[in-house]
Motif scaffolding. Structure first.
Motif, short mmCIF file in Angstrom:
data_model
loop_
_atom_site.label_atom_id
_atom_site.label_comp_id
_atom_site.label_asym_id
_atom_site.label_seq_id
_atom_site.Cartn_x
_atom_site.Cartn_y
_atom_site.Cartn_z
N PHE A 263 -2.28 -4.46 -6.91
CA PHE A 263 -1.43 -3.55 -7.67
C PHE A 263 -0.08 -4.23 -7.89
O PHE A 263 0.51 -4.79 -6.96
N TRP A 264 0.38 -4.19 -9.15
CA TRP A 264 1.63 -4.85 -9.51
C TRP A 264 2.70 -3.81 -9.80
O TRP A 264 2.47 -2.84 -10.53
N GLY A 265 3.87 -3.99 -9.22
CA GLY A 265 5.00 -3.12 -9.48
C GLY A 265 5.93 -3.75 -10.50
O GLY A 265 5.99 -4.97 -10.65
N HIS A 266 6.67 -2.90 -11.19
CA HIS A 266 7.59 -3.35 -12.24
C HIS A 266 9.01 -3.38 -11.68
O HIS A 266 9.50 -2.38 -11.16
N VAL A 267 9.68 -4.53 -11.78
CA VAL A 267 11.03 -4.67 -11.25
C VAL A 267 12.04 -3.85 -12.06
O VAL A 267 13.03 -3.37 -11.53
N GLY A 268 11.81 -3.69 -13.36
CA GLY A 268 12.65 -2.79 -14.15
C GLY A 268 13.71 -3.46 -14.99
O GLY A 268 14.58 -2.78 -15.54
N ALA B 250 0.81 -1.22 0.00
CA ALA B 250 0.00 0.00 0.00
C ALA B 250 0.84 1.26 0.00
O ALA B 250 0.44 2.30 -0.53
N ASP B 251 2.04 1.21 0.56
CA ASP B 251 2.86 2.40 0.69
C ASP B 251 3.43 2.88 -0.63
O ASP B 251 3.91 4.02 -0.73
N HIS C 207 -7.36 3.66 0.14
CA HIS C 207 -7.92 2.32 0.38
C HIS C 207 -7.95 1.46 -0.89
O HIS C 207 -8.46 0.34 -0.87
N TRP C 208 -7.43 1.97 -2.00
CA TRP C 208 -7.49 1.23 -3.26
C TRP C 208 -6.85 -0.15 -3.15
O TRP C 208 -7.34 -1.12 -3.72
N HIS C 209 -5.72 -0.23 -2.44
CA HIS C 209 -4.99 -1.50 -2.38
C HIS C 209 -5.79 -2.63 -1.77
O HIS C 209 -5.50 -3.81 -2.00
#
Length: 259
Positions: free
Chosen positions: A186-191, A142-143, A179-181
């Protein structure tokens, strides 16, 4: 088809947000040296190569015992830099472009898990037909959802990347953003990216991308040109050092690892 894996690390000295960051000291070593050492710990690559427009970085890589290629200073992104030397990169693998996986590892990820590189090679080997491009993603906490320095990936049900953004995607209508999470993953991109060699060779011919220009994310050029990007999940993110604050965070991590 037996794929040959080459890890290529594009790097330049004059980063716009943190100039000369790749030579910043992290726990007694330049950041770029840490990145190259991490890549050498992976089991799958036939070679690890620094690709840079800097004579200073070229000479440093040679002191560290790493192969390096000199590129044009006109390259607009890491992928553009690798595409400019794709022929010698493929030659290192000893196969054809379509049989070569070029893994683009950024020069500002000093704590990348080498197992991610090996997982990339394994994913290419097991998929049929062969992917055009692959990239790892992780479940985001969430952060980070609303942090524009953290790139988000919108992923389809079959694992294709639909979009990348610095904004939170998807938008959760009718819910307060904090509160969306709790409502959607939600997926983050490692890069890092895994390119099939023949796809990477097409980079210079791809049309200019308004989306890439707007978000300052090079992978959007691929999506806008109709080139698919597959994803695979990994356990966690890898810190990318883009700001002075992230550099200090990296130094704290290094101090903890070496205590």
């Amino acid at each position: 088809m037996a794929m040959r894996t080459i890890v290529a690390v594009p790097a330049r000295l004059e980063s716009s947000r943190l100039p000369r960051k790749v030579l910043a000291d992290i726990g007694g070593k330049p950041m770029l040296q840490r990145v190259l050492e991490v890549c050498h710990r992976a089991e799958s690559p036939a070679a690890v190569v620094l690709c840079t427009d800097s004579e200073e970085l070229l000479e440093a890589a040679q002191r560290w015992g790493c192969q390096a290629l000199l590129t044009s200073p006109a390259c607009s992104s890491g992928s553009d830099r690798l595409a400019s030397v794709v022929a010698p990169l493929v030659a290192l693998g000893g196969g054809s472009p379509a049989e070569t996986l070029v893994v683009n590892v950024q020069g500002d990820q000093p704590f990348l898990d080498p197992a991610v590189i090996d997982a990339m090679a394994a994913e290419f080997a097991r998929r049929s037909p062969l992917p055009e491009v692959l990239t790892p993603v992780y479940r985001m906490g969430a952060d980070k959802v609303h942090n524009p320095n953290v790139v988000k990936t919108l992923v389809s049900s079959d694992g294709r990347a639909l979009y990348f953004s610095r904004s939170a995607i998807p938008h959760v209508r009718g819910v307060e953003p904090e509160h969306w999470h709790a409502h959607v993953p939600f997926w983050g991109h490692v890069g890092i990216y895994g390119y099939r060699g023949d796809v990477l060779a097409r980079w210079p011919q791809l049309p200019a991308s308004p989306l890439e220009d707007s978000e300052k994310l090079e992978q959007l050029r691929l999506l806008e040109a109709g080139i698919g990007i597959g994803t695979f999940p990994v356990a966690e993110e890898s810190l990318s050092v883009d700001t002075a604050e992230q550099l200090e965070q990296a130094r704290l991590i290094a101090a903890g690892l070496e205590d």
